[in-house]
Design a protein around this motif. Structure first.
Motif, mmCIF file in Angstrom:
data_model
loop_
_atom_site.group_PDB
_atom_site.id
_atom_site.type_symbol
_atom_site.label_atom_id
_atom_site.label_comp_id
_atom_site.label_asym_id
_atom_site.label_seq_id
_atom_site.Cartn_x
_atom_site.Cartn_y
_atom_site.Cartn_z
ATOM 1 N N UNK A 1 74.566 4.304 27.489
ATOM 2 C CA UNK A 1 75.822 4.908 27.066
ATOM 3 C C UNK A 1 75.811 5.394 25.635
ATOM 4 N N UNK A 2 74.882 4.903 24.814
ATOM 5 C CA UNK A 2 74.835 5.346 23.426
ATOM 6 C C UNK A 2 74.100 6.685 23.364
ATOM 7 N N UNK A 3 74.673 7.611 22.625
ATOM 8 C CA UNK A 3 74.097 8.957 22.564
ATOM 9 C C UNK A 3 73.349 9.222 21.268
ATOM 10 N N UNK A 4 73.207 8.186 20.420
ATOM 11 C CA UNK A 4 72.492 8.369 19.144
ATOM 12 C C UNK A 4 71.038 8.735 19.401
ATOM 13 N N UNK A 5 70.569 9.674 18.582
ATOM 14 C CA UNK A 5 69.183 10.121 18.715
ATOM 15 C C UNK A 5 68.611 10.214 17.311
#
Ligand code: ZN
Length: 59
Positions: A13-17
């Motif tokens: 669910x985390x969209x950090x890249x």
């Protein structure tokens, strides 16, 4: 080769890249993100998982 880490690989669910020139630099960025966004302490075990999730940027 640019190293890439998608946090969603480890935290669904985390969209950090994150991107960095080296794995160590990316690990450092990921550690900051993990603490700020997830309140996670980066243990050696977690660092290993993160290292396993890092991949080279696809052309
Ligand atoms: Zn995250």
């Amino acid at each position: 080769m640019t190293k890439v880490l998608e946090c969603g690989t480890l935290v669904p669910g985390c969209t950090w890249r994150g991107e960095a020139a080296t794995e160590d630099e990316l690990l450092a960025k990921a550690a900051v993100h993990a603490q700020e966004a997830h309140g996670m302490e980066v243990t050696p075990e977690l660092a290993e998982k993160v290292r396993g999730a890092i991949h080279d940027q696809r052309a």
